[in-house]
Design a protein around this motif. Structure first.
Motif, PDB file in Angstrom:
ATOM      1  N   ASP A   1       4.673   6.879   3.126  1.00 20.80           N
ATOM      2  CA  ASP A   1       5.214   5.537   3.320  1.00 20.80           C
ATOM      3  C   ASP A   1       4.683   4.593   2.241  1.00 20.80           C
ATOM      4  O   ASP A   1       3.542   4.742   1.767  1.00 20.80           O
ATOM      5  N   ARG A   2       5.479   3.600   1.879  1.00 22.16           N
ATOM      6  CA  ARG A   2       4.987   2.438   1.137  1.00 22.16           C
ATOM      7  C   ARG A   2       5.250   1.229   2.011  1.00 22.16           C
ATOM      8  O   ARG A   2       6.379   1.007   2.471  1.00 22.16           O
ATOM      9  N   VAL A   3       4.201   0.455   2.297  1.00 20.12           N
ATOM     10  CA  VAL A   3       4.321  -0.629   3.259  1.00 20.12           C
ATOM     11  C   VAL A   3       3.738  -1.918   2.703  1.00 20.12           C
ATOM     12  O   VAL A   3       2.879  -1.902   1.818  1.00 20.12           O
ATOM     13  N   GLU A   4       4.213  -3.005   3.275  1.00 19.75           N
ATOM     14  CA  GLU A   4       3.553  -4.294   3.090  1.00 19.75           C
ATOM     15  C   GLU A   4       2.787  -4.561   4.375  1.00 19.75           C
ATOM     16  O   GLU A   4       3.360  -4.495   5.470  1.00 19.75           O
ATOM     17  N   ALA A   5       1.498  -4.835   4.254  1.00 21.73           N
ATOM     18  CA  ALA A   5       0.642  -4.961   5.434  1.00 21.73           C
ATOM     19  C   ALA A   5      -0.226  -6.211   5.324  1.00 21.73           C
ATOM     20  O   ALA A   5      -0.582  -6.645   4.226  1.00 21.73           O
ATOM     21  N   LYS A   6      -0.589  -6.745   6.509  1.00 19.52           N
ATOM     22  CA  LYS A   6      -1.410  -7.958   6.570  1.00 19.52           C
ATOM     23  C   LYS A   6      -2.835  -7.594   6.945  1.00 19.52           C
ATOM     24  O   LYS A   6      -3.073  -6.947   7.970  1.00 19.52           O
ATOM     25  N   VAL A   7      -3.792  -7.998   6.135  1.00 22.59           N
ATOM     26  CA  VAL A   7      -5.196  -7.653   6.355  1.00 22.59           C
ATOM     27  C   VAL A   7      -5.731  -8.415   7.573  1.00 22.59           C
ATOM     28  O   VAL A   7      -5.624  -9.651   7.654  1.00 22.59           O
TER      29      VAL A   7
ATOM     30  N   THR B   1      -5.709   9.488   9.526  1.00 23.57           N
ATOM     31  CA  THR B   1      -6.949   9.753  10.254  1.00 23.57           C
ATOM     32  C   THR B   1      -6.652  10.527  11.531  1.00 23.57           C
ATOM     33  O   THR B   1      -5.508  10.566  12.001  1.00 23.57           O
ATOM     34  N   SER B   2      -7.691  11.094  12.143  1.00 21.39           N
ATOM     35  CA  SER B   2      -7.505  11.831  13.388  1.00 21.39           C
ATOM     36  C   SER B   2      -7.103  10.912  14.534  1.00 21.39           C
ATOM     37  O   SER B   2      -6.624  11.368  15.565  1.00 21.39           O
ATOM     38  N   GLY B   3      -7.281   9.603  14.366  1.00 21.55           N
ATOM     39  CA  GLY B   3      -6.824   8.642  15.365  1.00 21.55           C
ATOM     40  C   GLY B   3      -5.399   8.182  15.138  1.00 21.55           C
ATOM     41  O   GLY B   3      -4.886   7.352  15.890  1.00 21.55           O
ATOM     42  N   GLY B   4      -4.754   8.704  14.102  1.00 18.00           N
ATOM     43  CA  GLY B   4      -3.354   8.400  13.863  1.00 18.00           C
ATOM     44  C   GLY B   4      -3.107   7.227  12.934  1.00 18.00           C
ATOM     45  O   GLY B   4      -1.959   6.810  12.760  1.00 18.00           O
ATOM     46  N   GLU B   5      -4.153   6.671  12.304  1.00 17.39           N
ATOM     47  CA  GLU B   5      -3.963   5.567  11.366  1.00 17.39           C
ATOM     48  C   GLU B   5      -3.682   6.097   9.964  1.00 17.39           C
ATOM     49  O   GLU B   5      -4.264   7.092   9.527  1.00 17.39           O
ATOM     50  N   GLY B   6      -2.797   5.395   9.250  1.00 17.08           N
ATOM     51  CA  GLY B   6      -2.544   5.736   7.871  1.00 17.08           C
ATOM     52  C   GLY B   6      -3.678   5.238   6.987  1.00 17.08           C
ATOM     53  O   GLY B   6      -4.340   4.247   7.291  1.00 17.08           O
ATOM     54  N   VAL B   7      -3.901   5.933   5.883  1.00 15.47           N
ATOM     55  CA  VAL B   7      -4.956   5.575   4.938  1.00 15.47           C
ATOM     56  C   VAL B   7      -4.320   5.209   3.599  1.00 15.47           C
ATOM     57  O   VAL B   7      -3.628   6.019   2.986  1.00 15.47           O
ATOM     58  N   GLY B   8      -4.547   3.955   3.190  1.00 15.22           N
ATOM     59  CA  GLY B   8      -4.090   3.512   1.881  1.00 15.22           C
ATOM     60  C   GLY B   8      -5.267   2.988   1.075  1.00 15.22           C
ATOM     61  O   GLY B   8      -6.366   2.789   1.611  1.00 15.22           O
ATOM     62  N   ARG B   9      -5.050   2.753  -0.213  1.00 14.90           N
ATOM     63  CA  ARG B   9      -6.128   2.215  -1.056  1.00 14.90           C
ATOM     64  C   ARG B   9      -5.580   1.103  -1.940  1.00 14.90           C
ATOM     65  O   ARG B   9      -4.490   1.225  -2.503  1.00 14.90           O
TER      66      ARG B   9
ATOM     67  N   LEU C   1       0.834  -1.203   0.000  1.00 13.97           N
ATOM     68  CA  LEU C   1       0.000   0.000   0.000  1.00 13.97           C
ATOM     69  C   LEU C   1       0.864   1.247   0.000  1.00 13.97           C
ATOM     70  O   LEU C   1       1.876   1.321   0.710  1.00 13.97           O
ATOM     71  N   ASP C   2       0.449   2.238  -0.763  1.00 10.48           N
ATOM     72  CA  ASP C   2       0.997   3.590  -0.671  1.00 10.48           C
ATOM     73  C   ASP C   2       0.079   4.382   0.262  1.00 10.48           C
ATOM     74  O   ASP C   2      -1.126   4.494   0.002  1.00 10.48           O
ATOM     75  N   ILE C   3       0.641   4.913   1.327  1.00 10.49           N
ATOM     76  CA  ILE C   3      -0.164   5.616   2.323  1.00 10.49           C
ATOM     77  C   ILE C   3      -0.369   7.063   1.872  1.00 10.49           C
ATOM     78  O   ILE C   3       0.591   7.798   1.630  1.00 10.49           O
ATOM     79  N   GLU C   4      -1.637   7.440   1.769  1.00 10.84           N
ATOM     80  CA  GLU C   4      -1.998   8.742   1.194  1.00 10.84           C
ATOM     81  C   GLU C   4      -2.466   9.747   2.234  1.00 10.84           C
ATOM     82  O   GLU C   4      -2.409  10.960   1.999  1.00 10.84           O
ATOM     83  N   GLY C   5      -2.993   9.280   3.355  1.00  8.51           N
ATOM     84  CA  GLY C   5      -3.564  10.197   4.335  1.00  8.51           C
ATOM     85  C   GLY C   5      -3.393   9.676   5.743  1.00  8.51           C
ATOM     86  O   GLY C   5      -2.802   8.615   5.984  1.00  8.51           O
TER      87      GLY C   5
END
Length: 340
Positions: free
Chosen positions: A45-51, A22-30, A16-20
């Motif tokens: 950031d660009r990350v590898e993440a586990k759903v 949240t007010s709770g401090g979480e990154g937003v990717g699509r 995921l490429d993190i674009e935003g």
């Protein structure tokens, strides 16, 4: 109506490429247009993440690997930051934190409030954005028979034992360390969330930044606390800045920290602090803004923008102990503070 297709599966690793943010401090990717929230990552950031969870319109994932780092990323000051769940944005440069806070206000006004063209000024920074909190509350537990206290590990109720916390006043950490030592010395039983048994649940510390006064709150169940007064007197000898030690009783199986009954054990059951030249008497359960320095900045801006002439009636809803009420009362005809 056709259901939205979810392009991910539970347990899947996704880049995921993190674009935003949240007010709770979480990154937003699509991912293929599907929104995924990821804690501990930053825009850029660009990350590898586990759903780990999926809803019809969004999912959540945990970062597994940082593939490319944001230019806004910095090394956290706290050595326990990666484990402790108390802070969310220490890895984000302070200047970037200020800009994101401004953007959250803009988003709230436009997306939620449906307001357009509202001017949102830059966030006013602190000269020193550390050691600013005047209230600290720490859960207490046991690890291998040893009394520990600190903050919960991220997404759990496992306690991360701490010796210091860089967003708290240094006296809060001092009180916490002495309480841990005395709890062992006096043989206090420690509360167990699973069984609901044990005496000591939390340690809460309040510090008057202007006066230097400190109040310690031992949050316990209703079990007998025969050592209470002796231990409280011992605590006050060890930490001379303490003006009082109280016991707050919370017998409920709940995440709410404080109960309804507070009993003085030694000294006063309140401390005195000053805000904008006004003195306030603050007890264990009083609402008082945790960042006194920025509160004065905020209240002065409120006063400037209100443009009071001395003829107004001002209503302060949800006024707490009346800090902003009294701040405004000096320039209004009258202020009515409303609380429960």
């Amino acid at each position: 109506m056709a259901k939205h297709r979810i392009p991910l599966r539970l347990g899947e690793l996704v880049q995921l490429d993190i674009e935003g943010l949240t007010s709770g401090g979480e990154g937003v990717g699509r991912y293929q247009g599907f929104t995924v929230f990821v804690p501990g990552v930053l825009p850029g950031d660009r990350v590898e993440a586990k759903v780990i969870s999926l809803k019809p319109k969004y999912g959540r994932a945990l970062p597994e690997r940082l593939l490319a780092a944001s230019k806004q990323r910095v090394a956290p000051l706290c050595p326990l930051y990666d484990a402790c769940g108390a802070c969310q944005l220490q890895h984000l440069a302070y200047e970037a934190q200020l800009e994101h806070k401004r953007q959250w206000v803009i988003d709230a006004l436009t997306r939620i409030g449906k307001l357009e063209g509202v001017l949102v000024h830059p966030t006013l920074p602190m000269d020193e954005p550390w050691r600013y909190r005047n209230k600290a509350q720490f859960p207490v537990g046991l690890a291998d028979g040893r009394v520990i206290a600190g903050c919960y590990r991220r997404r759990t109720h496992q306690i991360v034992d701490i010796d210091d916390c860089f967003i708290q006043h240094s006296l809060s950490a001092r009180v916490l360390q002495v309480v841990k030592e005395l709890a062992a010395t006096y043989g206090l039983s420690i509360y167990d969330e699973q069984t609901g048994k044990g005496l000591l649940r939390h340690v809460l510390v309040r510090v008057g930044f202007h006066t230097g006064e400190v109040l310690a709150v031992l949050v316990t169940t209703g079990e007998p606390f025969k050592q209470g007064k002796e231990m409280a007197a011992h605590l006050m000898r060890e930490v001379p800045e303490l003006v009082g030690v109280v016991r707050n009783i919370n017998d409920r199986r709940t995440n709410v920290i404080l109960g309804d009954k507070t009993i003085p054990l030694a000294g006063r059951d309140f401390l005195i602090d000053q805000l904008g030249g006004l003195k306030f008497r603050i007890s264990a359960r009083s609402f008082y803004q945790v960042n006194r320095l920025q509160t004065e900045v905020l209240y002065q801006k409120t006063l400037d923008y209100a443009g009071l002439t001395g003829d107004e009636t001002v209503i302060d809803a949800y006024c707490g102990i009346g800090t902003i009420s009294l701040f405004l009362a000096r320039q209004a005809k009258q202020v009515i503070g409303i609380e429960i």
